[in-house]
Design a protein around this motif. Structure first.
Motif, PDB file in Angstrom:
ATOM      1  N   UNK A  80      43.168  42.880  56.506  1.00 31.97           N
ATOM      2  CA  UNK A  80      43.023  41.433  56.451  1.00 31.97           C
ATOM      3  C   UNK A  80      44.280  40.787  55.906  1.00 31.97           C
ATOM      4  N   UNK A  81      44.450  39.516  56.225  1.00 34.30           N
ATOM      5  CA  UNK A  81      45.629  38.791  55.748  1.00 34.30           C
ATOM      6  C   UNK A  81      45.274  37.335  55.552  1.00 34.30           C
ATOM      7  N   UNK A  82      45.797  36.757  54.474  1.00 29.32           N
ATOM      8  CA  UNK A  82      45.599  35.348  54.192  1.00 29.32           C
ATOM      9  C   UNK A  82      46.929  34.683  53.910  1.00 29.32           C
ATOM     10  N   UNK A  83      46.858  33.454  53.462  1.00 27.15           N
ATOM     11  CA  UNK A  83      48.076  32.693  53.197  1.00 27.15           C
ATOM     12  C   UNK A  83      48.918  33.339  52.108  1.00 27.15           C
ATOM     13  N   UNK A  84      48.248  33.859  51.080  1.00 28.54           N
ATOM     14  CA  UNK A  84      48.960  34.334  49.902  1.00 28.54           C
ATOM     15  C   UNK A  84      49.079  35.853  49.811  1.00 28.54           C
ATOM     16  N   UNK A  85      48.216  36.576  50.502  1.00 38.73           N
ATOM     17  CA  UNK A  85      48.203  38.027  50.301  1.00 38.73           C
ATOM     18  C   UNK A  85      47.708  38.752  51.544  1.00 38.73           C
ATOM     19  N   UNK A  86      48.009  40.054  51.579  1.00 36.81           N
ATOM     20  CA  UNK A  86      47.481  40.952  52.605  1.00 36.81           C
ATOM     21  C   UNK A  86      46.590  41.982  51.926  1.00 36.81           C
ATOM     22  N   UNK A  87      45.591  42.449  52.662  1.00 36.25           N
ATOM     23  CA  UNK A  87      44.672  43.449  52.121  1.00 36.25           C
ATOM     24  C   UNK A  87      44.769  44.713  52.975  1.00 36.25           C
ATOM     25  N   UNK A  88      44.872  45.862  52.290  1.00 38.56           N
ATOM     26  CA  UNK A  88      45.030  47.148  52.969  1.00 38.56           C
ATOM     27  C   UNK A  88      43.926  48.112  52.551  1.00 38.56           C
ATOM     28  N   UNK A  94      45.333  61.221  44.256  1.00 36.47           N
ATOM     29  CA  UNK A  94      44.798  62.459  43.668  1.00 36.47           C
ATOM     30  C   UNK A  94      43.350  62.714  44.059  1.00 36.47           C
ATOM     31  N   UNK A  95      42.529  61.661  44.060  1.00 34.02           N
ATOM     32  CA  UNK A  95      41.099  61.863  44.321  1.00 34.02           C
ATOM     33  C   UNK A  95      40.724  61.707  45.788  1.00 34.02           C
ATOM     34  N   UNK A  96      41.567  61.002  46.551  1.00 33.47           N
ATOM     35  CA  UNK A  96      41.235  60.737  47.949  1.00 33.47           C
ATOM     36  C   UNK A  96      40.213  59.637  48.130  1.00 33.47           C
ATOM     37  N   UNK A  97      39.783  59.009  47.033  1.00 32.86           N
ATOM     38  CA  UNK A  97      38.771  57.955  47.104  1.00 32.86           C
ATOM     39  C   UNK A  97      39.346  56.714  47.786  1.00 32.86           C
ATOM     40  N   UNK A  98      38.494  56.045  48.570  1.00 35.66           N
ATOM     41  CA  UNK A  98      38.924  54.854  49.301  1.00 35.66           C
ATOM     42  C   UNK A  98      38.905  53.616  48.410  1.00 35.66           C
ATOM     43  N   UNK A  99      39.917  52.768  48.574  1.00 39.95           N
ATOM     44  CA  UNK A  99      39.989  51.486  47.873  1.00 39.95           C
ATOM     45  C   UNK A  99      40.583  50.448  48.817  1.00 39.95           C
ATOM     46  N   UNK A 100      40.462  49.196  48.419  1.00 43.46           N
ATOM     47  CA  UNK A 100      41.190  48.110  49.081  1.00 43.46           C
ATOM     48  C   UNK A 100      42.284  47.657  48.123  1.00 43.46           C
ATOM     49  N   UNK A 101      43.480  47.481  48.642  1.00 44.65           N
ATOM     50  CA  UNK A 101      44.602  47.019  47.819  1.00 44.65           C
ATOM     51  C   UNK A 101      45.064  45.674  48.369  1.00 44.65           C
ATOM     52  N   UNK A 102      44.994  44.678  47.516  1.00 40.95           N
ATOM     53  CA  UNK A 102      45.407  43.326  47.894  1.00 40.95           C
ATOM     54  C   UNK A 102      46.812  43.092  47.351  1.00 40.95           C
ATOM     55  N   UNK A 103      47.754  42.804  48.246  1.00 37.77           N
ATOM     56  CA  UNK A 103      49.171  42.715  47.875  1.00 37.77           C
ATOM     57  C   UNK A 103      49.668  41.288  48.085  1.00 37.77           C
ATOM     58  N   UNK A 104      50.232  40.708  47.040  1.00 39.97           N
ATOM     59  CA  UNK A 104      50.795  39.367  47.143  1.00 39.97           C
ATOM     60  C   UNK A 104      51.968  39.387  48.123  1.00 39.97           C
TER      61      UNK A 104
END
Length: 485
Positions: A80-88, A94-104
């Protein structure tokens, strides 16, 4: 000079940025039996084996050396992507666990973007305080120079705006489940002293299990330029707050916009007129001109329509006061609607009475009548129609009540039966006072008092009727006065 990319050069780039290891590549070379492999089959093998995503591959081909990792999180692809940030979408290394990272976005991470960085950091820090099943959890906030990102739960699903675009109008119970989830999340935040202030469909995620989760609490309680009418993220809130004269962190504004979402899910139509024009979005008339839900979608079950109506009251005092109140009503209404699937008569019995407003609340009818027998007749007539009936024998008592609280009554009926001209004088006094001239009022002239009609100051909401007349005709006069307001 453009460098021709070979399989070995691509492999070296991947190793240089730590997105692949030599061990990862050994399996690929073994598959081909040589390192002298053609470029295209090599690329395809990397993706097929799950060693690289298309996002990672594209960045390597374009020569990027960053954007593959943020802290301990390996970026897989954009979601996803918005005006201020992108989400990946990302995995923990290390754990392989899934997350969402929101980057300015980088333009706000550079010099001159301090206000955006501060807002971004605040969003993360506020969200990190909220741990609830209906709020997207935040695990880490990093804001240091040009490095600004937020690590969140990864929710398998899609935002409600995109879900709605595909699905359109929701089944009433499905819409109610989503509304209840939203209110549960908002109520949890409210109890911690946090409001949202940017609630809209794109800030609600619907998981693959059908649960709704709210994200982006970053504008909660913001003061100053980032939360005023100039901020495109909060302009709708600014318009409502200005129209209703409430503070920027009033939870009832969140309730209003949750009601807008619920309205659209139930009807397939937006509650507020959609416009990009700033002046229109700030206009009070935009909030006043919402069409009643049942006019737009007559098939919506009445218990649900009443909740929407109350959530969208322009007067904050008439709106739900906390998300918890609305949540309680949603649960009760959902149960009634579910039970009515097998027995539709259960809902038919709940048809709104004429003495109830659109939210199903009893309208307050004040009757001025000095004859006790007539008082009893009027009480019986109007209580059956759902009115809350109050009676006084003295017009002066009426004025005392009104001057204490101009909203004490929704409609007034003055009977001249034994009062005669005193009822007419009270009727005209109400019409001549700026505080009371807009209160719907009916003057009922008894037999022999018809000549007074010519002296009555009437408007569309101030009506004169004469005896004799039927009870249904008197009820119609009350409704006409209410409609003329």
């Amino acid at each position: 000079m453009t460098t021709t990319l070979t399989a070995e050069k691509l492999a070296q780039r991947a190793v240089d940025v730590n997105v692949l290891t030599e061990q990862d590549l050994n399996g690929v070379w073994a598959e081909f039996g040589t390192r002298a492999v053609d470029y295209e089959p090599f690329k395809q093998s990397l993706v097929r084996r799950g060693l690289l995503t298309n996002y990672q591959l594209d960045r390597l081909i374009e020569g990027y050396r960053n954007g593959f990792f943020y802290g301990d999180y390996k970026i897989l692809y954009g979601v996803g992507a918005g005006t201020f940030a992108r989400v990946f979408r990302a995995t923990h290394v290390r754990t392989g666990e899934l997350f969402a990272v929101k980057v300015l976005r980088s333009r706000y991470s550079r010099a001159g973007g301090d206000d955006k960085r501060d807002l971004f950091r605040r969003e993360g820090e506020l969200g990190a305080q909220l741990k609830h099943p209906n709020i997207v959890g935040i695990h880490e906030v990093v804001s240091s120079g040009a490095t600004n990102y937020i690590v969140m739960d990864f929710v398998e699903g899609q935002n409600l705006r995109d879900f709605y675009k595909v699905r359109g109008k929701f089944d009433p119970l499905d819409a109610t489940r989503i509304a209840a989830d939203m209110m549960a999340g908002l109520n949890y935040a409210f109890l911690k002293g946090i409001t949202h202030r940017d609630l809209k469909m794109s800030n609600v995620i619907v998981s693959s299990e059908g649960d709704a989760k709210i994200l982006d609490f970053g504008l909660a309680g913001m003061e100053g330029a980032e939360a005023d009418e100039a901020n495109p993220r909060t302009i709708d809130y600014a318009g409502l707050e200005r129209a209703t004269n409430v503070r920027k962190d009033d939870t009832r504004s969140d309730i209003f916009f949750a009601g807008c979402i619920y309205y659209q899910l139930l009807s397939g139509k937006p509650a507020l007129a959609e416009t990009r024009e700033r002046s229109q979005r700030l206009s009070k008339s935009r909030f006043m001109e919402i069409k009643p839900l049942l006019d737009v979608a007559p098939g919506v079950p009445l218990p649900l329509a009443r909740i929407v109506t109350k959530a969208l009251e322009l007067d904050p005092a008439r709106r739900y006061q906390t998300p918890g109140e609305m949540l309680a009503d949603l649960k009760v209404a959902a149960k009634r609607v579910a039970e009515a699937k097998d027995n539709p008569a259960l809902l038919e019995e709940q048809v709104k009475l004429e003495g109830q407003d659109d939210a199903g609340e009893a309208r307050k009818l004040m009757i001025v009548e000095s004859d006790h027998k007539m008082q009893d007749l009027f009480r019986e007539l109007f209580k059956k129609q759902g009115y809350r009936v109050l009676v006084t024998t003295d017009p002066e008592r009426l004025f005392q009540r009104i001057y204490d609280d101009v909203k004490a009554f929704d409609v007034i009926m003055l009977s001249s039966g034994q009062l005669g001209r005193e009822a007419l004088d009270a009727f005209n006094k109400l019409g001549g006072d700026m505080r009371t001239k807009l209160i719907p009022t009916v003057l009922l002239l008894g037999e022999g008092h018809g000549v007074l009609a010519g002296e009555a100051q009437t408007t569309s909401s101030r009506i004169v009727v004469k005896m004799p007349l039927k009870g249904s005709e008197l009820r119609a006069a009350i409704l006409k006065a209410l409609a003329g307001k």
